[in-house]
Design a protein around this motif. Structure first.
Motif, PDB file in Angstrom:
ATOM      1  N   LEU A  97       8.396  11.125  14.233  1.00  0.00           N
ATOM      2  CA  LEU A  97       7.939  12.320  13.532  1.00  0.00           C
ATOM      3  C   LEU A  97       8.563  12.401  12.143  1.00  0.00           C
ATOM      4  CD1 LEU A  97       6.327  14.993  13.654  1.00  0.00           C
ATOM      5  CD2 LEU A  97       8.423  16.051  14.507  1.00  0.00           C
ATOM      6  N   LEU A  98       9.848  12.162  12.062  1.00  0.00           N
ATOM      7  CA  LEU A  98      10.522  12.193  10.761  1.00  0.00           C
ATOM      8  C   LEU A  98       9.947  11.130   9.822  1.00  0.00           C
ATOM      9  CD1 LEU A  98      14.205  12.744  11.933  1.00  0.00           C
ATOM     10  CD2 LEU A  98      12.796  14.366  10.650  1.00  0.00           C
ATOM     11  N   LEU A  99       9.711   9.951  10.354  1.00  0.00           N
ATOM     12  CA  LEU A  99       9.166   8.876   9.524  1.00  0.00           C
ATOM     13  C   LEU A  99       7.770   9.195   9.012  1.00  0.00           C
ATOM     14  CD1 LEU A  99      10.350   5.856  11.675  1.00  0.00           C
ATOM     15  CD2 LEU A  99      11.161   6.418   9.371  1.00  0.00           C
ATOM     16  N   ARG A 100       6.980   9.915   9.797  1.00  0.00           N
ATOM     17  CA  ARG A 100       5.596  10.225   9.434  1.00  0.00           C
ATOM     18  C   ARG A 100       5.469  11.348   8.413  1.00  0.00           C
ATOM     19  NH1 ARG A 100       1.967   7.963  13.354  1.00  0.00           N
ATOM     20  NH2 ARG A 100       2.990   5.992  13.805  1.00  0.00           N
ATOM     21  N   CYS A 101       6.513  12.122   8.215  1.00  0.00           N
ATOM     22  CA  CYS A 101       6.379  13.241   7.270  1.00  0.00           C
ATOM     23  C   CYS A 101       6.931  12.931   5.880  1.00  0.00           C
ATOM     24  CB  CYS A 101       7.017  14.507   7.848  1.00  0.00           C
ATOM     25  SG  CYS A 101       8.802  14.519   7.884  1.00  0.00           S
ATOM     26  N   VAL A 102       7.451  11.737   5.685  1.00  0.00           N
ATOM     27  CA  VAL A 102       8.006  11.366   4.384  1.00  0.00           C
ATOM     28  C   VAL A 102       6.908  11.226   3.348  1.00  0.00           C
ATOM     29  CG1 VAL A 102       9.332   9.619   3.123  1.00  0.00           C
ATOM     30  CG2 VAL A 102       9.864  10.092   5.494  1.00  0.00           C
ATOM     31  N   PRO A 103       7.062  11.883   2.209  1.00  0.00           N
ATOM     32  CA  PRO A 103       6.066  11.691   1.149  1.00  0.00           C
ATOM     33  C   PRO A 103       6.223  10.303   0.512  1.00  0.00           C
ATOM     34  CG  PRO A 103       7.713  13.329   0.490  1.00  0.00           C
ATOM     35  CD  PRO A 103       8.063  12.880   1.867  1.00  0.00           C
ATOM     36  N   THR A 104       5.195   9.489   0.624  1.00  0.00           N
ATOM     37  CA  THR A 104       5.161   8.185  -0.037  1.00  0.00           C
ATOM     38  C   THR A 104       3.848   8.106  -0.815  1.00  0.00           C
ATOM     39  OG1 THR A 104       4.031   7.048   1.779  1.00  0.00           O
ATOM     40  CG2 THR A 104       6.433   7.083   1.872  1.00  0.00           C
ATOM     41  N   SER A 105       3.769   7.166  -1.711  1.00  0.00           N
ATOM     42  CA  SER A 105       2.547   7.052  -2.520  1.00  0.00           C
ATOM     43  C   SER A 105       1.350   6.655  -1.671  1.00  0.00           C
ATOM     44  CB  SER A 105       2.758   6.046  -3.650  1.00  0.00           C
ATOM     45  OG  SER A 105       3.130   4.790  -3.120  1.00  0.00           O
ATOM     46  N   GLN A 106       1.560   6.079  -0.496  1.00  0.00           N
ATOM     47  CA  GLN A 106       0.457   5.713   0.386  1.00  0.00           C
ATOM     48  C   GLN A 106      -0.070   6.916   1.171  1.00  0.00           C
ATOM     49  OE1 GLN A 106       2.250   2.615   2.682  1.00  0.00           O
ATOM     50  NE2 GLN A 106       1.762   1.040   1.174  1.00  0.00           N
ATOM     51  N   GLY A 158      16.530  -2.073  17.186  1.00  0.00           N
ATOM     52  CA  GLY A 158      15.742  -2.987  16.358  1.00  0.00           C
ATOM     53  C   GLY A 158      14.536  -2.289  15.756  1.00  0.00           C
ATOM     54  N   TRP A 159      13.860  -1.479  16.593  1.00  0.00           N
ATOM     55  CA  TRP A 159      12.703  -0.726  16.121  1.00  0.00           C
ATOM     56  C   TRP A 159      13.107   0.270  15.033  1.00  0.00           C
ATOM     57  CZ3 TRP A 159      12.067   4.570  16.533  1.00  0.00           C
ATOM     58  CH2 TRP A 159      10.832   5.061  16.129  1.00  0.00           C
ATOM     59  N   ALA A 160      14.195   1.003  15.259  1.00  0.00           N
ATOM     60  CA  ALA A 160      14.643   2.027  14.298  1.00  0.00           C
ATOM     61  C   ALA A 160      14.985   1.401  12.941  1.00  0.00           C
ATOM     62  CB  ALA A 160      15.841   2.789  14.851  1.00  0.00           C
ATOM     63  N   ILE A 161      15.711   0.310  12.961  1.00  0.00           N
ATOM     64  CA  ILE A 161      16.079  -0.357  11.701  1.00  0.00           C
ATOM     65  C   ILE A 161      14.828  -0.897  11.013  1.00  0.00           C
ATOM     66  CG2 ILE A 161      17.355  -2.306  10.712  1.00  0.00           C
ATOM     67  CD1 ILE A 161      19.102   0.096  11.635  1.00  0.00           C
ATOM     68  N   SER A 162      13.923  -1.465  11.775  1.00  0.00           N
ATOM     69  CA  SER A 162      12.675  -1.990  11.216  1.00  0.00           C
ATOM     70  C   SER A 162      11.854  -0.872  10.562  1.00  0.00           C
ATOM     71  CB  SER A 162      11.863  -2.672  12.315  1.00  0.00           C
ATOM     72  OG  SER A 162      10.595  -3.017  11.847  1.00  0.00           O
ATOM     73  N   GLU A 163      11.733   0.266  11.237  1.00  0.00           N
ATOM     74  CA  GLU A 163      10.975   1.391  10.688  1.00  0.00           C
ATOM     75  C   GLU A 163      11.619   1.935   9.417  1.00  0.00           C
ATOM     76  OE1 GLU A 163       7.999   2.833  11.635  1.00  0.00           O
ATOM     77  OE2 GLU A 163       7.814   1.108  12.962  1.00  0.00           O
ATOM     78  N   MET A 164      12.942   2.028   9.404  1.00  0.00           N
ATOM     79  CA  MET A 164      13.626   2.522   8.209  1.00  0.00           C
ATOM     80  C   MET A 164      13.453   1.542   7.046  1.00  0.00           C
ATOM     81  SD  MET A 164      17.038   4.219   9.903  1.00  0.00           S
ATOM     82  CE  MET A 164      17.720   4.897   8.394  1.00  0.00           C
ATOM     83  N   MET A 171       8.593   3.465  -0.019  1.00  0.00           N
ATOM     84  CA  MET A 171       9.077   4.402  -1.040  1.00  0.00           C
ATOM     85  C   MET A 171       9.371   3.681  -2.351  1.00  0.00           C
ATOM     86  SD  MET A 171      11.425   6.812   1.392  1.00  0.00           S
ATOM     87  CE  MET A 171      12.263   7.609   0.055  1.00  0.00           C
ATOM     88  N   ALA A 172       9.777   2.425  -2.275  1.00  0.00           N
ATOM     89  CA  ALA A 172      10.110   1.673  -3.471  1.00  0.00           C
ATOM     90  C   ALA A 172       8.869   1.277  -4.276  1.00  0.00           C
ATOM     91  CB  ALA A 172      10.894   0.421  -3.104  1.00  0.00           C
ATOM     92  N   GLY A 173       7.731   1.317  -3.636  1.00  0.00           N
ATOM     93  CA  GLY A 173       6.549   1.006  -4.430  1.00  0.00           C
ATOM     94  C   GLY A 173       5.600   0.241  -3.675  1.00  0.00           C
TER      95      GLY A 173
END
Length: 173
Positions: A97-106, A158-164, A171-173
């Protein structure tokens, strides 16, 4: 809790109802976790969070305007539910849920004048993600400890680190 599940599945979900549902998920989830000793399944909080996460698959931008609210209710939920957060599935759902709410250019477009505001939201969310990953209940639980023969725990980390990492790249572009 069933009503919220039904509400999240509606196609005509408006902003106000979405905000209400986000808050209600975590308030009800906290209550449901206290009833675990009475025989209530801990699966319901997971199902509610997963329903919201699943909704973002079709609408990736859905949670972006509510990023700050999600961060606040997740922190509040974790603090209120201290001592009852042993389910790796719940931690995974919260993390998604936290990962899905991050504002990114995509996921969202914003005018250049809003760059500082978006950066502030992204920083708040990263701090919340790090806080979750370092939370004593996640770190110390037997399921998430990552013993060499514990495949589920090793898969979680492993999943958590991969998702981050994926999020940082987005976020970097």
């Amino acid at each position: 809790h069933v009503g919220i599940l039904y509400t999240l599945r509606r196609k005509d979900l408006n902003e106000r109802t979405l905000k209400f549902s986000i808050v209600a998920i975590f308030q009800i989830g906290s209550s449901l976790l206290t009833l675990e000793d009475a025989g209530i399944s801990t699966g319901w909080p997971v199902r509610l969070v997963e329903a919201l996460v699943n909704r973002t698959e079709a609408e990736p931008h859905l949670l972006v305007p509510h990023c700050k609210l999600v961060v606040e209710v997740v922190r509040s939920f974790i603090q209120a539910s201290s001592g009852r957060l042993e389910s790796p599935e719940l931690w995974r759902a919260i993390f998604q849920l936290l990962l899905r709410c991050v504002p990114t250019s995509q996921r969202a477009l914003w005018p250049g004048a809003k760059d500082k505001e978006v950066e502030s939201l992204q920083l708040d969310l990263w701090q919340c993600l790090v806080w979750c990953v370092s939370h004593p209940e996640l770190r110390d639980s037997n399921e998430a400890e990552g013993k060499p023969n514990d495949a589920d725990a090793n898969n979680f980390w492993g999943w958590a680190i991969s998702e981050m990492t994926t999020l940082a790249q987005e976020m970097a572009g």
